[in-house]
Design an enzyme around this catalytic site. Sequence first.
Site, short mmCIF file in Angstrom:
data_model
loop_
_atom_site.label_atom_id
_atom_site.label_comp_id
_atom_site.label_asym_id
_atom_site.label_seq_id
_atom_site.Cartn_x
_atom_site.Cartn_y
_atom_site.Cartn_z
N PRO A 22 -13.91 -15.44 -16.61
CA PRO A 22 -14.52 -14.12 -16.79
C PRO A 22 -13.53 -13.02 -16.45
CG PRO A 22 -15.90 -15.54 -15.45
CD PRO A 22 -14.61 -16.25 -15.62
N GLU A 23 -13.54 -11.97 -17.24
CA GLU A 23 -12.62 -10.88 -16.98
C GLU A 23 -13.42 -9.64 -16.58
OE1 GLU A 23 -9.12 -10.73 -19.11
OE2 GLU A 23 -9.23 -12.78 -19.82
#
Length: 348
Positions: free
Chosen positions: A57-58
Site C-alpha cells: 500500500p502506498e
Amino acid sequence: MRRARDVGAENEEPGLVERGLGLFLDHRRVANVGRRTGFAGFPCVLPPAMHDATTMPELPEVETVRRGLQPVMEGARITKVEARRGDLRQPLPKDFVKRIEGRVVTGVGRRAKYLLADLSSGDVLMMHLGMSGSFRVAKDDAEKIPGEFHHPRSQARAHDHVVFHMSSGVRVIFNDPRRFGLMLLVSRPDLDAHPLMKEVGPEPLGNAFDAAMLAAACKGKKTSLKAALSDQKVVAGLGNIYVCEALHRARLSPKRMASTIATRSGAPNERAERLVDAIKIVLQDAIKAGGSSLRDHRRTDGELGDFQHHFRVYDREGRRCVTPGCGGTVKRIVQVGRSTYFCPVCQK
Ligand SMILES: [Zn+2]
C-alpha cells in the site's frame, strides 16, 4: 493534541456510516469500474493484470483507509479488542488490549504510511499495513474495505488478526495474511522521536513541502531522482508507483541526477517546481479516485464495486506513452532494487 504536520484534521469526505455499510470492494470487478470512471491525470488504460507480489500500500491508499476509518472511529470508544495473533511484524505491545479497551479515539491521522489513532489515554495507536494488511469495517453481516487501489486485499477470515469493537456499532478488522503489518502504542509526546518517525521527511501534500524544500534536500545529491524521491528522509511515503508517475508527469527522467533540480546554492530551479506540482497532483488525483470510487458504491446501492488505478507509466512496459504527441514506448528498468517505468522520449 494532534501535531500540525499530521494529516487528518481536514476530512472533507463523507463518512462510511452516511455512505451505508452494506457494501464492500471486490477487486475481481476492477475492470468495469475502471473503464467507467477514469479520472483527471490518469487515462483510462488498464495495466496488465500482472502485479508485483512485493507491491505494498502506498500513501494514497493509506490516506483513503484513514478517511474510511475516521468517521467510524473518531469520537467513538473502543469497547472491546480481540487480539487473535500477538505477532505481526513485531509482537503486539505488552498490555495491548488493556491499554486500548475503554479508550475513546480522539483523532485518526496519518504520518507517511502510518495510521495514527490518538486515544483518550494519551497513547497513539500506530498502525502500518505492511505488505498485505488491510482494514474492513463491519456492521452486522455487511462489510466494507476502505482503500483498495492497485493491491487486491485478503478477506480470508483466518487472517483477521485484530478486531476493534467500536461504540459507533461497527467492528474494525485488521486482516494481514503475510503479517508484515504493525501495531504499536506510543505516548503522544514521544511520537516524533520514535525510531520509525524521527527520520521521516516532509509530507508531500503538506504546505511545507514545496520546490525550495525539495531542492534543498536534493542539493549536491549524486543519486538518481528516482532514488532521491524514494528516500523517506527527502519526502515521506511517496512509494514506487507514485515516484514513477510523478516523474512522468513532470517529464523528468528517473535516471537524472537529483542535484540537477537545484542550483549550486540549493535554490529550486524550474524542474523542482514542475516535480513538486506533479507529486501533489498525482497523489491528490489518486486520493480523489478512492473517494469517488467510494461514492460510486453508494450510487450502485449494494452492487459490488471496486476501483483500480490508471497509470501513465507504472506497470505499462512496452506500451505507448500517453503524453500527447510523444510517440515513445514505456520502458522498465531496475533502480535501487525496484522497477522503474518511464518514457525515454519525453522524460529528460
Ligand atoms: Zn513519452
